[in-house]
Design an enzyme around this catalytic site. Structure first.
Site, PDB file in Angstrom:
ATOM      1  N   LYS A   1      -4.978  -7.951   3.757  1.00 22.21           N
ATOM      2  CA  LYS A   1      -3.776  -7.872   2.921  1.00 22.21           C
ATOM      3  C   LYS A   1      -4.184  -7.840   1.441  1.00 22.21           C
ATOM      4  CE  LYS A   1       0.434  -8.360   1.229  1.00 22.21           C
ATOM      5  NZ  LYS A   1       1.365  -7.213   1.216  1.00 22.21           N
TER       6      LYS A   1
ATOM      7  N   CYS B   1       1.667  -1.033  -5.442  1.00 20.00           N
ATOM      8  CA  CYS B   1       2.674  -1.914  -4.845  1.00 20.00           C
ATOM      9  C   CYS B   1       4.015  -1.687  -5.528  1.00 20.00           C
ATOM     10  CB  CYS B   1       2.304  -3.383  -4.964  1.00 20.00           C
ATOM     11  SG  CYS B   1       3.636  -4.423  -4.313  1.00 20.00           S
TER      12      CYS B   1
HETATM   13  O1  RRO Z   1       3.603  -6.702  -0.458  1.00 19.30           O
HETATM   14  C1  RRO Z   1       4.326  -5.708  -0.621  1.00 19.30           C
HETATM   15  O2  RRO Z   1       5.522  -5.791  -0.913  1.00 19.30           O
HETATM   16  C2  RRO Z   1       3.793  -4.348  -0.516  1.00 19.30           C
HETATM   17  C3  RRO Z   1       2.633  -3.933  -1.136  1.00 19.30           C
HETATM   18 BR1  RRO Z   1       1.487  -5.092  -2.048  1.00 19.30          BR
HETATM   19  C4  RRO Z   1       2.266  -2.571  -1.075  1.00 19.30           C
HETATM   20  O3  RRO Z   1       1.255  -2.113  -1.620  1.00 19.30           O
HETATM   21  N1  RRO Z   1       3.070  -1.728  -0.387  1.00 19.30           N
HETATM   22  C5  RRO Z   1       4.191  -2.145   0.223  1.00 19.30           C
HETATM   23  O4  RRO Z   1       4.904  -1.335   0.842  1.00 19.30           O
HETATM   24  N2  RRO Z   1       4.542  -3.474   0.154  1.00 19.30           N
END
Ligand code: RRO
Length: 312
Positions: free
Chosen positions: A44, A130
């Site tokens: 993650k 993100c």
């Molecule tokens: O954690 C998120 O909300 C998230 C991330 Br870091 C990302 O790069 N892509 C996404 O769809 N959700």
């Protein structure tokens, strides 16, 4: 048939692994990925500190995919650094990828420095896309900031590394981003695409947004983004210098879409929404389906058809 591939100088027994964010926040999930038929695994996206993330509901499956606004929930980079330090690189055929998503360039520098100091064989995928942290626009949509970040980070990483990109929707943007990537020698791969940012899903009966954060706005994934993902994979495949690779993500629900990603130019394929919905047993299915497609078409290796999409 042979599904093996290589990214950033390391070999993967097959091209499939998880998209960062799915099934990889905790060691228990990473263990399930290790025990699955995936060819690799990625952690993650990590921030400098632990994050709880956004309030729930923050992920909802949709008829043709998913919407999420997780808000970067993660254990903090030290957790993933420890995981990478304890990872068995010799007895494990799967290389380990680690995703970093600092909330600032300074945080990315600090995290990268710690990974470099540990001198591990894991591969960094730095997340420039993100869509879900309120007040933090996607770096991938700010070309100058992205170029500056790469110029600062690449010499610190030294080894081959990659970046996770948002989807682009205009040819001028493909040109601009590819030109930046081509300037950075040790930038070995781009992972395309992150979720299609800031969609809105509304329940017809209750007339209410389906997720809570950001007035219901969140990143779209799954089948509905397949064609955007294929376009981004192919656009970068056509533009990147020899030796730089594209990891395809977006809309893979069976071997057929994986085949299309490779045809568009992908050297590996990550799975997000479908992995979340089906679990790690998906890897056995998608591998078998791709093998059957390759057999039927007479292809023996991914090189036989990678990037060979025909145009009219
Ligand atoms: O954690 C998120 O909300 C998230 C991330 Br870091 C990302 O790069 N892509 C996404 O769809 N959700």
């Amino acid at each position: 048939v042979d599904l093996s591939t290589s990214i950033a100088g390391v070999s993967l027994p097959n091209l499939f692994f998880n998209a960062s964010g799915v099934w990889c926040q905790h060691e228990s999930e990473l263990k399930e990925l290790l025990n699955s038929e995936s060819g690799s695994l990625i952690t993650k996206s990590a921030t400098f500190e632990y994050r709880e993330g956004n309030p729930s509901p923050r992920y909802v499956p949709l008829p043709a995919g998913s919407i999420n606004s997780m808000g970067l929930p993660n254990e903090g980079y030290e957790y993933y650094l420890n995981y990478a330090k304890n990872y068995d690189y010799t007895n494990n055929v799967k290389p380990l990828f680690v995703s970093l998503s600092g909330l600032s360039l300074q945080d990315n520098v600090k995290m990268v420095e710690q990974f470099v100091a540990a001198d591990l064989p894991c591969i960094l995928e730095i997340n420039f896309s993100c869509p879900n942290v309120p007040g933090k626009p996607q770096l991938g949509y700010d070309m100058d900031a992205m170029e500056n970040a790469l110029k600062v980070l690449a010499p610190i990483v030294k080894k081959p590394f990659g970046i996770k990109l948002p989807p682009y929707f205009d040819i001028a943007h493909f040109d601009a981003v590819a030109a930046i990537v081509n300037k950075i020698d040790n930038l070995a791969f781009v992972t395309c695409v992150n979720s299609v940012g800031n969609g809105l899903a509304i329940d017809f009966e209750t007339e209410t947004a389906l997720i809570k954060p950001k007035d219901g706005f969140g990143g779209l994934g799954g089948a509905m983004i397949l064609n955007t993902a294929l376009a981004n994979v192919n656009a970068f495949h056509r533009r990147l210098n020899e030796g730089k690779k594209v990891i395809g993500v977006g809309g893979v629900t069976s071997g057929k879409e994986a085949f299309l990603h490779v045809l568009a130019g992908a050297s590996a394929v990550q799975i997000g929404t479908q992995l979340k919905e089906e679990g790690p047993v998906f890897f056995a299915r998608v591998k078998k389906e791709l093998e059957e497609i390759m057999q039927a078409k007479g292809y023996k290796s991914l090189d036989d058809f990678r990037g060979k999409v025909k145009t009219l």
